[in-house]
Motif scaffolding. Structure first.
Motif, PDB file in Angstrom:
ATOM      1  N   GLN A  11       0.839  -1.179   0.000  1.00  0.00           N
ATOM      2  CA  GLN A  11       0.000   0.000   0.000  1.00  0.00           C
ATOM      3  C   GLN A  11       0.882   1.240   0.000  1.00  0.00           C
ATOM      4  N   ASN A  12       2.152   1.038  -0.313  1.00  0.00           N
ATOM      5  CA  ASN A  12       3.103   2.134  -0.416  1.00  0.00           C
ATOM      6  C   ASN A  12       2.645   3.076  -1.525  1.00  0.00           C
ATOM      7  N   ALA A  13       2.628   4.370  -1.231  1.00  0.00           N
ATOM      8  CA  ALA A  13       2.146   5.359  -2.212  1.00  0.00           C
ATOM      9  C   ALA A  13       3.016   5.405  -3.449  1.00  0.00           C
ATOM     10  N   GLN A  14       4.211   4.806  -3.395  1.00  0.00           N
ATOM     11  CA  GLN A  14       5.126   4.884  -4.528  1.00  0.00           C
ATOM     12  C   GLN A  14       5.262   3.548  -5.260  1.00  0.00           C
ATOM     13  N   GLU A  15       4.249   2.683  -5.149  1.00  0.00           N
ATOM     14  CA  GLU A  15       4.276   1.412  -5.864  1.00  0.00           C
ATOM     15  C   GLU A  15       2.936   1.130  -6.521  1.00  0.00           C
ATOM     16  N   VAL A  16       2.977   0.274  -7.542  1.00  0.00           N
ATOM     17  CA  VAL A  16       1.755  -0.245  -8.148  1.00  0.00           C
ATOM     18  C   VAL A  16       2.089  -1.614  -8.712  1.00  0.00           C
ATOM     19  N   ASN A  17       1.165  -2.548  -8.590  1.00  0.00           N
ATOM     20  CA  ASN A  17       1.385  -3.920  -9.038  1.00  0.00           C
ATOM     21  C   ASN A  17       0.599  -4.188 -10.304  1.00  0.00           C
ATOM     22  N   LEU A  18       1.289  -4.653 -11.333  1.00  0.00           N
ATOM     23  CA  LEU A  18       0.700  -4.854 -12.655  1.00  0.00           C
ATOM     24  C   LEU A  18       0.751  -6.314 -13.057  1.00  0.00           C
ATOM     25  N   TYR A  19      -0.419  -6.883 -13.388  1.00  0.00           N
ATOM     26  CA  TYR A  19      -0.492  -8.197 -14.010  1.00  0.00           C
ATOM     27  C   TYR A  19      -0.712  -7.962 -15.502  1.00  0.00           C
ATOM     28  N   SER A  20       0.203  -8.432 -16.322  1.00  0.00           N
ATOM     29  CA  SER A  20       0.134  -8.132 -17.746  1.00  0.00           C
ATOM     30  C   SER A  20       0.202  -9.386 -18.617  1.00  0.00           C
ATOM     31  N   ALA A  25       9.045  -7.822 -22.577  1.00  0.00           N
ATOM     32  CA  ALA A  25       9.774  -6.980 -23.534  1.00  0.00           C
ATOM     33  C   ALA A  25       8.860  -5.978 -24.226  1.00  0.00           C
ATOM     34  N   LEU A  26       7.562  -6.284 -24.267  1.00  0.00           N
ATOM     35  CA  LEU A  26       6.616  -5.430 -24.981  1.00  0.00           C
ATOM     36  C   LEU A  26       5.911  -4.437 -24.068  1.00  0.00           C
ATOM     37  N   ILE A  27       6.269  -4.418 -22.801  1.00  0.00           N
ATOM     38  CA  ILE A  27       5.629  -3.469 -21.888  1.00  0.00           C
ATOM     39  C   ILE A  27       6.606  -2.817 -20.923  1.00  0.00           C
ATOM     40  N   LYS A  28       7.680  -3.526 -20.530  1.00  0.00           N
ATOM     41  CA  LYS A  28       8.554  -3.002 -19.486  1.00  0.00           C
ATOM     42  C   LYS A  28       9.237  -1.683 -19.851  1.00  0.00           C
ATOM     43  N   PRO A  29       9.718  -1.493 -21.081  1.00  0.00           N
ATOM     44  CA  PRO A  29      10.371  -0.211 -21.381  1.00  0.00           C
ATOM     45  C   PRO A  29       9.468   1.003 -21.138  1.00  0.00           C
ATOM     46  N   ILE A  30       8.179   0.879 -21.455  1.00  0.00           N
ATOM     47  CA  ILE A  30       7.300   2.035 -21.278  1.00  0.00           C
ATOM     48  C   ILE A  30       6.907   2.210 -19.816  1.00  0.00           C
ATOM     49  N   ILE A  31       6.787   1.117 -19.061  1.00  0.00           N
ATOM     50  CA  ILE A  31       6.465   1.306 -17.640  1.00  0.00           C
ATOM     51  C   ILE A  31       7.701   1.785 -16.873  1.00  0.00           C
ATOM     52  N   ASP A  32       8.891   1.490 -17.393  1.00  0.00           N
ATOM     53  CA  ASP A  32      10.101   2.059 -16.789  1.00  0.00           C
ATOM     54  C   ASP A  32      10.109   3.578 -16.957  1.00  0.00           C
ATOM     55  N   LYS A  33       9.612   4.055 -18.098  1.00  0.00           N
ATOM     56  CA  LYS A  33       9.503   5.502 -18.311  1.00  0.00           C
ATOM     57  C   LYS A  33       8.507   6.109 -17.329  1.00  0.00           C
ATOM     58  N   PHE A  34       7.413   5.394 -17.108  1.00  0.00           N
ATOM     59  CA  PHE A  34       6.416   5.844 -16.131  1.00  0.00           C
ATOM     60  C   PHE A  34       7.053   5.982 -14.755  1.00  0.00           C
ATOM     61  N   SER A  35       7.829   4.983 -14.357  1.00  0.00           N
ATOM     62  CA  SER A  35       8.483   5.017 -13.048  1.00  0.00           C
ATOM     63  C   SER A  35       9.472   6.181 -12.961  1.00  0.00           C
ATOM     64  N   LYS A  36      10.205   6.412 -14.039  1.00  0.00           N
ATOM     65  CA  LYS A  36      11.190   7.501 -14.053  1.00  0.00           C
ATOM     66  C   LYS A  36      10.505   8.855 -13.923  1.00  0.00           C
ATOM     67  N   GLN A  37       9.365   9.009 -14.591  1.00  0.00           N
ATOM     68  CA  GLN A  37       8.668  10.295 -14.577  1.00  0.00           C
ATOM     69  C   GLN A  37       7.906  10.546 -13.292  1.00  0.00           C
ATOM     70  N   THR A  38       7.403   9.480 -12.668  1.00  0.00           N
ATOM     71  CA  THR A  38       6.519   9.655 -11.507  1.00  0.00           C
ATOM     72  C   THR A  38       7.138   9.252 -10.187  1.00  0.00           C
ATOM     73  N   GLY A  39       8.191   8.453 -10.226  1.00  0.00           N
ATOM     74  CA  GLY A  39       8.771   7.926  -8.993  1.00  0.00           C
ATOM     75  C   GLY A  39       8.011   6.739  -8.434  1.00  0.00           C
ATOM     76  N   ILE A  40       7.010   6.262  -9.198  1.00  0.00           N
ATOM     77  CA  ILE A  40       6.198   5.125  -8.755  1.00  0.00           C
ATOM     78  C   ILE A  40       6.800   3.830  -9.306  1.00  0.00           C
ATOM     79  N   LYS A  41       7.159   2.924  -8.420  1.00  0.00           N
ATOM     80  CA  LYS A  41       7.724   1.642  -8.834  1.00  0.00           C
ATOM     81  C   LYS A  41       6.611   0.730  -9.334  1.00  0.00           C
ATOM     82  N   VAL A  42       6.845   0.083 -10.472  1.00  0.00           N
ATOM     83  CA  VAL A  42       5.875  -0.859 -11.016  1.00  0.00           C
ATOM     84  C   VAL A  42       6.409  -2.270 -10.831  1.00  0.00           C
ATOM     85  N   ASN A  43       5.704  -3.076 -10.048  1.00  0.00           N
ATOM     86  CA  ASN A  43       6.038  -4.488  -9.877  1.00  0.00           C
ATOM     87  C   ASN A  43       5.263  -5.267 -10.924  1.00  0.00           C
ATOM     88  N   LEU A  44       5.979  -5.962 -11.794  1.00  0.00           N
ATOM     89  CA  LEU A  44       5.382  -6.572 -12.978  1.00  0.00           C
ATOM     90  C   LEU A  44       5.298  -8.082 -12.889  1.00  0.00           C
TER      91      LEU A  44
END
Length: 329
Positions: A11-20, A25-44
């Motif tokens: 429930q950390n304000a800086q995380e989000v869990n994604l089931y994809s 390879a077809l999603i991680k590069p763009i969610i890494d950009k999201f993390s860089k821009q927002t500071g929110i870690k995406v657990n994939l």
């Protein structure tokens, strides 16, 4: 089998869990950009579409998933019907994504679009012979069509769209006649239909456009050679348009990080993300203000069916019955 990065319920304000259901390879590069821009870690977590949905259902209130990304509106409808999603109210998403490419109640949103047109062998089929999906049931196409099995969601959604356009009786008659034109017993995936046509087993294949794009860009010469032997015909251009579908995202019912989940989906609907996401997957952006890739542009413009894609899920059960009665294995 599911392949995953480390995942922790949070429930950390800086995380989000994604089931994809999209490969890493077809999603991680763009969610890494999201993390860089927002500071929110995406657990994939990545895995097969149906297995991931079953996992969310099985986990219930204890699910780690905040966001669920999957392919085909039919699957998104199944997730909504299984009561594992929650509605999202977002002006950002409603303004970016056309109404027909998102759930009317806000339970899911299309992120990229694909079409399911007719592919024909160059020099064998005259495109003037082709017109609509309905016309493929004509006896002149007997033993000339390759298509995958009826248990495939892409074909189920195609038939569901025909149900919406033509009604039950006409769609049943179409299916009864259409199966008589199969060149072989349905087998394999979309690429196999294109390869089957290119190798002379049939003259026409039904497949999703992104598979064609992947084959044209494949380093394996047999894949590329098969695709180069084929051309696209956009059916139903004088009426409803070619059948289209989406990959899409939703916030899960028991998400622990709902605010971050919504932020992630909204990010995936931005121009930057749409450009990358569509190019990486050989799909069409859902945003009207983002142009498709040069490869997709080379296939020409087309009129797309504007049915609200939620209807594909509503009509799925009847579509499956129609295919079964027709003997579509």
């Amino acid at each position: 089998m599911l392949f995953s990065l480390p995942l922790y319920a949070s429930q950390n304000a800086q995380e989000v869990n994604l089931y994809s259901a999209r490969k890493e390879a077809l999603i991680k590069p763009i969610i890494d950009k999201f993390s860089k821009q927002t500071g929110i870690k995406v657990n994939l977590i990545t895995g097969k579409a149906d297995a991931l949905l079953q996992r969310i259902k099985s986990e219930g209130k204890n699910t780690h998933a905040d966001v669920f990304i999957t392919t085909d509106a039919g699957r998104l409808y199944r997730a909504k019907s299984a009561d594992v999603l929650q509605p999202v109210k977002s002006d950002i998403l409603n303004n970016a994504i056309p109404e027909n490419l998102r759930d009317p109640d806000g339970y899911w949103f299309g992120l990229s679009m694909r079409a399911r047109p007719v592919f024909y062998v160059k020099g064998v089929i005259n495109p003037e012979e082709l017109s609509t999906y309905e016309a493929l049931a004509d006896s002149k196409f007997k033993n000339r069509i390759c298509i995958r099995s009826s248990n495939n969601i892409y074909n189920q959604s195609l038939v569901a769209s025909m149900l919406a356009a033509d009604g039950q009786d006409k769609t049943q008659q179409w299916a009864n006649d259409f199966v008589k034109n199969f060149a072989r017993k349905p087998k394999g995936g979309d690429r196999d239909q294109i390869k089957g046509a290119a190798s002379g087993q049939c003259d026409i294949a039904i497949a999703n456009t992104y598979y064609f794009g992947k084959m044209l860009s494949d380093k394996k010469t047999d894949q590329k050679k098969a695709a180069e032997a084929m051309a696209i015909f956009w059916p139903n251009q004088s009426d409803r348009g070619v059948h289209v579908n989406v990959s899409g995202a939703a916030v899960t019912k028991y998400a622990k990080n709902t605010a971050n989940a919504q932020k992630l989906i909204e990010f995936l609907a931005t121009k930057e993300a749409q450009r990358w996401y569509a190019d990486a997957n050989f799909e069409y952006p859902v945003r009207k203000d983002v142009a498709p890739s040069e490869l997709l542009k080379s296939w020409g413009k087309f009129k797309a069916d504007t049915i609200n894609l939620s209807q594909l899920g509503v009509n799925n059960a009847e579509a499956v019955k129609i295919m079964d009665r027709a003997g579509w294995k």
